[in-house]
Design an enzyme around this catalytic site. Structure first.
Site, PDB file in Angstrom:
ATOM      1  N   ASP A 164      -2.830  -1.547  10.523  1.00  0.00           N
ATOM      2  CA  ASP A 164      -2.975  -1.403   9.063  1.00  0.00           C
ATOM      3  C   ASP A 164      -3.605  -2.611   8.386  1.00  0.00           C
ATOM      4  O   ASP A 164      -3.798  -2.615   7.173  1.00  0.00           O
ATOM      5  CB  ASP A 164      -1.591  -1.209   8.408  1.00  0.00           C
ATOM      6  CG  ASP A 164      -1.014   0.164   8.674  1.00  0.00           C
ATOM      7  OD1 ASP A 164      -1.716   1.004   9.253  1.00  0.00           O
ATOM      8  OD2 ASP A 164       0.155   0.378   8.286  1.00  0.00           O
ATOM      9  N   GLY A 219       3.847  -4.262   4.061  1.00  0.00           N
ATOM     10  CA  GLY A 219       4.015  -5.665   3.645  1.00  0.00           C
ATOM     11  C   GLY A 219       3.584  -6.673   4.711  1.00  0.00           C
ATOM     12  O   GLY A 219       2.840  -7.603   4.415  1.00  0.00           O
ATOM     13  N   GLY A 270       7.338   1.275   5.029  1.00  0.00           N
ATOM     14  CA  GLY A 270       6.075   2.026   5.068  1.00  0.00           C
ATOM     15  C   GLY A 270       5.106   1.575   3.998  1.00  0.00           C
ATOM     16  O   GLY A 270       4.136   2.256   3.679  1.00  0.00           O
ATOM     17  N   LEU A 271       5.360   0.381   3.440  1.00  0.00           N
ATOM     18  CA  LEU A 271       4.514  -0.145   2.358  1.00  0.00           C
ATOM     19  C   LEU A 271       3.523  -1.204   2.864  1.00  0.00           C
ATOM     20  O   LEU A 271       2.768  -1.778   2.072  1.00  0.00           O
ATOM     21  CB  LEU A 271       5.393  -0.742   1.251  1.00  0.00           C
ATOM     22  CG  LEU A 271       6.317   0.276   0.554  1.00  0.00           C
ATOM     23  CD1 LEU A 271       7.333  -0.442  -0.346  1.00  0.00           C
ATOM     24  CD2 LEU A 271       5.492   1.272  -0.282  1.00  0.00           C
ATOM     25  N   LYS A 305       0.855  -1.206   0.000  1.00  0.00           N
ATOM     26  CA  LYS A 305       0.000   0.000   0.000  1.00  0.00           C
ATOM     27  C   LYS A 305       0.875   1.234   0.000  1.00  0.00           C
ATOM     28  O   LYS A 305       2.050   1.201   0.410  1.00  0.00           O
ATOM     29  CB  LYS A 305      -0.939   0.027   1.213  1.00  0.00           C
ATOM     30  CG  LYS A 305      -0.266   0.035   2.599  1.00  0.00           C
ATOM     31  CD  LYS A 305       0.140   1.400   3.131  1.00  0.00           C
ATOM     32  CE  LYS A 305       0.730   1.326   4.538  1.00  0.00           C
ATOM     33  NZ  LYS A 305       1.563   2.482   4.906  1.00  0.00           N
ATOM     34  N   SER A 327       1.575  -6.244   7.291  1.00  0.00           N
ATOM     35  CA  SER A 327       0.129  -6.148   7.533  1.00  0.00           C
ATOM     36  C   SER A 327      -0.647  -6.800   6.393  1.00  0.00           C
ATOM     37  O   SER A 327      -1.657  -7.469   6.604  1.00  0.00           O
ATOM     38  CB  SER A 327      -0.294  -4.678   7.637  1.00  0.00           C
ATOM     39  OG  SER A 327       0.396  -4.055   8.696  1.00  0.00           O
ATOM     40  N   SER A 328      -0.163  -6.606   5.173  1.00  0.00           N
ATOM     41  CA  SER A 328      -0.806  -7.223   4.014  1.00  0.00           C
ATOM     42  C   SER A 328      -0.735  -8.739   4.108  1.00  0.00           C
ATOM     43  O   SER A 328      -1.723  -9.442   3.852  1.00  0.00           O
ATOM     44  CB  SER A 328      -0.109  -6.742   2.737  1.00  0.00           C
ATOM     45  OG  SER A 328      -0.610  -7.423   1.625  1.00  0.00           O
ATOM     46  N   GLN A 373      10.436  -2.525   6.449  1.00  0.00           N
ATOM     47  CA  GLN A 373      10.787  -1.224   7.052  1.00  0.00           C
ATOM     48  C   GLN A 373      10.703  -0.109   6.011  1.00  0.00           C
ATOM     49  O   GLN A 373      11.551   0.777   5.941  1.00  0.00           O
ATOM     50  CB  GLN A 373      12.174  -1.276   7.669  1.00  0.00           C
ATOM     51  CG  GLN A 373      12.241  -2.195   8.880  1.00  0.00           C
ATOM     52  CD  GLN A 373      13.312  -1.780   9.848  1.00  0.00           C
ATOM     53  OE1 GLN A 373      14.467  -1.626   9.467  1.00  0.00           O
ATOM     54  NE2 GLN A 373      12.937  -1.566  11.114  1.00  0.00           N
TER      55      GLN A 373
HETATM   56  O1  C5P Z   1      -0.354  -1.262  15.045  1.00  0.00           O
HETATM   57  P1  C5P Z   1       1.040  -1.545  14.613  1.00  0.00           P
HETATM   58  O2  C5P Z   1       1.637  -2.728  15.311  1.00  0.00           O
HETATM   59  O3  C5P Z   1       1.206  -1.599  13.135  1.00  0.00           O
HETATM   60  O4  C5P Z   1       1.875  -0.273  15.083  1.00  0.00           O
HETATM   61  C1  C5P Z   1       3.270  -0.294  15.242  1.00  0.00           C
HETATM   62  C2  C5P Z   1       3.682   0.871  16.099  1.00  0.00           C
HETATM   63  O5  C5P Z   1       3.500   2.106  15.403  1.00  0.00           O
HETATM   64  C3  C5P Z   1       2.903   1.042  17.380  1.00  0.00           C
HETATM   65  O6  C5P Z   1       3.445   0.288  18.412  1.00  0.00           O
HETATM   66  C4  C5P Z   1       3.013   2.529  17.647  1.00  0.00           C
HETATM   67  O7  C5P Z   1       4.268   2.824  18.228  1.00  0.00           O
HETATM   68  C5  C5P Z   1       3.026   3.121  16.265  1.00  0.00           C
HETATM   69  N1  C5P Z   1       1.694   3.561  15.818  1.00  0.00           N
HETATM   70  C6  C5P Z   1       1.136   4.705  16.357  1.00  0.00           C
HETATM   71  N2  C5P Z   1      -0.097   5.126  15.921  1.00  0.00           N
HETATM   72  C7  C5P Z   1      -0.749   4.452  14.955  1.00  0.00           C
HETATM   73  C8  C5P Z   1      -0.188   3.295  14.379  1.00  0.00           C
HETATM   74  C9  C5P Z   1       1.040   2.876  14.836  1.00  0.00           C
HETATM   75  O8  C5P Z   1       1.708   5.340  17.236  1.00  0.00           O
HETATM   76  N3  C5P Z   1      -1.926   4.900  14.532  1.00  0.00           N
END
Ligand code: C5P
Length: 279
Positions: A133, A98, A95-96, A9, A100-101, A93
């Site tokens: 995501d 991967g 931001g795409l 994404k 989560s997809s 690492q």
């Molecule tokens: O939800 P996810 O595991 O993908 O998020 C990874 C990290 O990114 C979280 O632990 C948090 O530090 C940060 N994050 C955030 N706010 C969001 C999404 C992610 O602070 N809306």
């Protein structure tokens, strides 16, 4: 055996609204799936097993693919083991999205293999428990996401566009980028207005996470300005970086590539899935 594509994404815009008391950030973002894809292979098996073409990716129970399998079994009360193979193409690492997809693809795949015990709405609802995501990847590929990212307003497909994705050798850690962010110092753009502009065909691309990401990795600002000089109409970091996406063709077809070194380069385009099919 079931083989599915697992798309990346980009965030066409990403506005961070505030830091929440649970440590997450309230965001508003237009997410778009793109056809830079991993492939995933699933079959029932005697033991759970995850293998990957990229030996740097951990394949233990912390991998979101196995977390998704555990979540699916817990929610459906089904008891099976599964062997999963991941052919990795989406850089990590970056931001795409991967990882989560891959998790969303796994929820869809296991539901198919098990005879669809869950509705898509249930899969979407459950997915928020293991990451912010993942829900987006269960949409049809274009969605306005709010909350932590897991509250989703599906949107009709945008006009199909091709893009270049440029990923520097170094990656960025999402929690670290969020930790560097000073949410109160951001430009107070109204995401609802920005979204309405997009729907009318006026792209106003921006990413509030560029400021902290560039602070951590100053060479990203340099890379962005080099790509902008190559003539792309939009050069924006995706999610928490470190990849950029570039819209438009760029001057002197292809010539810019030889001047920008130490990056991975992918050509891709927007993709959407049909209501009852996977990508
Ligand atoms: O939800 P996810 O595991 O993908 O998020 C990874 C990290 O990114 C979280 O632990 C948090 O530090 C940060 N994050 C955030 N706010 C969001 C999404 C992610 O602070 N809306």
């Amino acid at each position: 055996m079931l083989k599915l594509s697992s798309p990346a994404k980009i965030n066409l815009f990403l506005r961070i609204l505030r830091r929440r008391s649970d440590g997450y950030h309230e965001l508003a973002s237009l997410f778009q799936a793109v056809d830079l894809c991993d492939s995933l292979y699933y079959s029932f098996s005697k033991e759970d097993q995850l293998t990957c073409t990229d030996s740097t990716i951990p394949t233990d129970r912390n991998n979101l693919i196995l977390k998704a399998a555990d979540l699916f079994r817990r929610k459906t009360n089904l008891d099976f083991k599964v062997a999963i193979h991941l052919e990795k193409r989406i850089p990590i690492q970056a931001g795409l999205g991967g990882g989560s997809s891959n998790a969303a693809t796994t929820l869809w795949a296991l539901n198919e293999l098990s005879g669809r015990p869950a509705t898509l709405e249930q899969l979407m609802h459950w997915s928020g428990e293991i990451g912010s995501d993942i829900t987006f990847f269960l949409s049809q590929g274009t969605a306005y996401c709010t909350g932590r990212g897991e509250i989703l307003r599906p949107l009709p497909a945008l006009k199909k566009q091709s893009l270049h994705i440029i990923k520097p050798a170094e990656g960025l850690s999402t929690p670290e980028v969020y930790r560097r962010l000073n949410a109160s110092s951001l430009q107070q753009r109204d995401p609802v207005v920005v979204l309405a502009d997009f729907i009318d065909g006026h792209f106003n691309c921006f990413n509030d996470l560029e400021i902290p990401a560039f602070a951590i990795m100053p060479k990203l600002a340099q890379l962005q300005s080099e790509l902008k000089s190559a003539g792309f109409s939009v050069v924006l970091m995706s999610g928490s970086g470190s990849a950029f996406f570039c819209l438009g063709e760029g001057d002197q077809k292809g010539k810019w590539e030889s001047t920008i070194s130490d990056v991975q380069h992918f050509q891709a385009s927007f993709i959407n899935r049909l209501p009852n099919a996977w990508y």
